[in-house]
Scaffold this active site. Structure first.
Site, PDB file in Angstrom:
ATOM      1  N   GLN A 180       0.931  -1.158  -0.133  1.00 49.35           N
ATOM      2  CA  GLN A 180      -0.060  -0.024   0.062  1.00 49.35           C
ATOM      3  C   GLN A 180       1.014   1.242   0.084  1.00 49.35           C
ATOM      4  O   GLN A 180       1.921   1.404  -0.049  1.00 49.35           O
ATOM      5  CB  GLN A 180      -1.140  -0.016   1.206  1.00 49.35           C
ATOM      6  CG  GLN A 180      -2.061  -1.359   1.232  1.00 49.35           C
ATOM      7  CD  GLN A 180      -3.191  -1.179   2.016  1.00 49.35           C
ATOM      8  OE1 GLN A 180      -3.608   0.008   2.250  1.00 49.35           O
ATOM      9  NE2 GLN A 180      -3.671  -2.226   2.507  1.00 49.35           N
ATOM     10  N   ASP A 370      -1.497  -9.118  10.275  1.00 44.45           N
ATOM     11  CA  ASP A 370      -0.330  -9.020   9.372  1.00 44.45           C
ATOM     12  C   ASP A 370       1.097  -8.956   9.743  1.00 44.45           C
ATOM     13  O   ASP A 370       1.776  -7.932   9.631  1.00 44.45           O
ATOM     14  CB  ASP A 370      -0.707  -7.891   8.338  1.00 44.45           C
ATOM     15  CG  ASP A 370       0.210  -7.614   7.172  1.00 44.45           C
ATOM     16  OD1 ASP A 370       0.677  -8.734   6.530  1.00 44.45           O
ATOM     17  OD2 ASP A 370       0.593  -6.510   6.606  1.00 44.45           O
ATOM     18  N   ASP A 390       5.446  -1.159  10.554  1.00 37.07           N
ATOM     19  CA  ASP A 390       4.447  -1.569   9.649  1.00 37.07           C
ATOM     20  C   ASP A 390       3.232  -2.085  10.439  1.00 37.07           C
ATOM     21  O   ASP A 390       2.861  -3.110  10.282  1.00 37.07           O
ATOM     22  CB  ASP A 390       5.211  -2.281   8.627  1.00 37.07           C
ATOM     23  CG  ASP A 390       4.188  -2.339   7.509  1.00 37.07           C
ATOM     24  OD1 ASP A 390       3.324  -1.522   7.365  1.00 37.07           O
ATOM     25  OD2 ASP A 390       4.491  -3.033   6.476  1.00 37.07           O
TER      26      ASP A 390
END
Length: 508
Positions: A180, A370, A390
């Site tokens: 992204q 994730d 992240d």
């Protein structure tokens, strides 16, 4: 007659110029305002950011030569003075930070760092100190074998957060990799940061049928993850703050040629840009748009890239399959931890496995599915804290709890004793995790950062973690089998041997 026609032509030209100036004023606001004066409207909040006072970046408040501040309590919200209107949903207004302050006042860090650090406990970074400003240099020099930043030291974190939220940007380019939108910012002193833009409203909840690897990333999750890391006393996530950016002045004006070509005006008359994407691109291929050209974002401090700070990436031992059709081995094998993970030297010795359990707790509290990798600094070898970043896919759901994030804890049934003690503290009403998080985030430029239901979810999930640990202790022969002290540091030869066992992992 010809003279009259000339005057009529001149008059029409003047009228045309005047009409154009009116259209520009309507599109971009009062032309006497600086770019940062424009008011963005996102998720029902109107912001007005005062013009950036560059002298603030040179004053005594953020200078390394200034008087040392009060060590202990982080500074109040006077750092961020941004007028804003109330959001269009119910939220709890923070009038003081009593629980946050009490937590850091009443308890010292249980995640201890030796009072005297050895030569090989710190990174050796600054052969040329002039390459970085004093604020970033202070942060980088504080990185050691045990932590990315110190516990409860406002002289390091607060100036860095202020700098990230205000420093002029001189370069913006797309950050390659990932799924992204991320931009790589460079500031005037060549310090660097990672920017993630606003994508969805605060109250938006990930859809039940949406796969974790294609979920939208939230800038608010990056900000909240750092605050959670600090409250849990892990100190393994780089500092992140919110910032309101003018896409014309802060990004497009200083963008790379490739990024600059992607800017366009949307049908809604907003300034937008696009980025490239290599995998899971459904969301990434939607444009990032301002309102009309202002946008909220998260700005994260970029860890040093010098030779003395090379880092190594490891696959998470409980990594998901990242497939629509198959599961990871640990999802079908309840003995996976003991039969597979704990037979690897890197996890059966040293502190690494306890760090993985901490990371599982961290991800479960955020609802972050994730987690495919983690990082260490190569210089420190195996016996060093891991660090992680992240976190944009955290804080996506507040009505459901993703119990699979806790599998490392429930399968391995071990936890760092100091971590469990911290969790018990945060369950007490006077230091309640949800309240402490709300108060901690209240000082951010874009506060309120999280939708209110997330704070209740944090308290609910904390209870689930504590119950899981208690089940492990009740099933164990001894409580010492579950609650583990900090492992003793091995000698240099043992550290290097353990690290070499994982040399097949990729460098980052």
């Amino acid at each position: 007659m010809k003279l009259r026609q000339r005057w009529i032509t001149i008059g029409l030209l003047i009228l045309l110029i005047w009409l154009c100036s009116i259209l520009v004023a309507i599109r971009y606001g009062n032309s006497t305002h600086k770019p940062d004066d424009r008011v963005p409207v996102h998720w029902g909040i109107n912001y007005m950011q005062p013009p950036l006072n560059l002298s603030l970046l040179r004053d005594r408040d953020i200078s390394a030569k200034s008087k040392p501040g009060l060590k202990g309590l982080p500074k109040e919200s006077t750092i961020y003075i941004v007028p804003r209107k109330h959001p269009n949903y119910t939220y709890v207004e923070v009038k003081n930070r009593s629980k946050f302050e009490a937590l850091f006042r009443d308890f010292q860090s249980l995640n201890k760092v030796p009072k005297t650090l050895l030569e090989n406990d710190r990174l050796h970074l600054f052969e040329n100190p002039s390459e970085h400003n004093e604020i970033f240099e202070r942060f980088f020099k504080g990185i050691n074998r045990y932590e990315l930043y110190p516990y409860n030291d406002s002289d390091v974190i607060e100036p860095l957060m202020k700098y990230l939220g205000q420093a002029p940007i001189v370069s913006a380019k797309e950050k390659s990799g990932g799924t992204q939108v991320k931009l790589f910012f460079t500031f005037e002193d060549q310090s660097t940061a990672i920017m993630k833009p606003w994508r969805v409203p605060r109250e938006y909840e990930t859809l039940p049928d949406h796969y974790y690897f294609a979920d939208i990333e939230r800038h608010t999750a990056e900000i909240a993850a750092f605050h959670l890391d600090r409250i849990l006393d892990f100190r393994r996530a780089p500092p992140v703050t919110g910032r309101i950016l003018n896409m014309t002045f802060d990004i497009r004006r200083v963008s790379s040629r490739a990024l600059n070509k992607t800017f366009f005006i949307s049908p809604a008359n907003n300034l937008c840009f696009m980025t490239d994407c290599s995998q899971y691109c459904g969301i990434s291929r939607t444009p990032v748009c301002g309102n009309p050209d202002l946008i909220e974002s998260s700005i994260g401090a970029y860890l040093p890239l010098m030779n003395g700070a090379k880092r190594k990436s490891f696959d998470h031992p409980f990594k998901r399959s990242y497939s629509k059709r198959s599961k990871a081995a640990w999802e079908d094998n309840p003995m996976y931890c003991k039969e597979v993970v704990m037979k690897q030297t890197v996890y059966s010795t040293g502190r690494r496995m306890l760090d993985i359990i901490d990371l599982a707790i961290f991800d479960f509290l955020m609802g972050n599915m994730d987690r495919h990798s983690y990082y260490v600094f190569k210089y420190f070898g195996n016996y060093s804290t891991i660090f992680n970043f992240d976190h944009g896919r955290g804080f996506g759901r507040y009505q459901t709890d993703e119990l699979s994030c806790l599998v490392p804890l429930t399968q391995c049934c071990i936890i760092r004793k100091s971590t469990f003690q911290r969790l018990l503290i945060l369950q007490k009403d006077e230091y309640k995790l949800g309240d402490v998080m709300r108060e901690s985030l209240s000082t951010d430029i874009i506060a309120p950062v999280l939708y209110e239901a997330h704070y209740a979810a944090l308290d609910r999930r904390l209870g689930i973690i504590i119950n899981a640990v208690r089940k492990c202790t009740s099933d164990a022969k001894s409580i010492d089998e579950v609650l583990k002290p900090e492992p003793l540091m091995p000698n240099v030869e043992e550290r290097e041997e353990i690290f070499d066992d994982s040399s097949d992992q990729s460098n980052q």
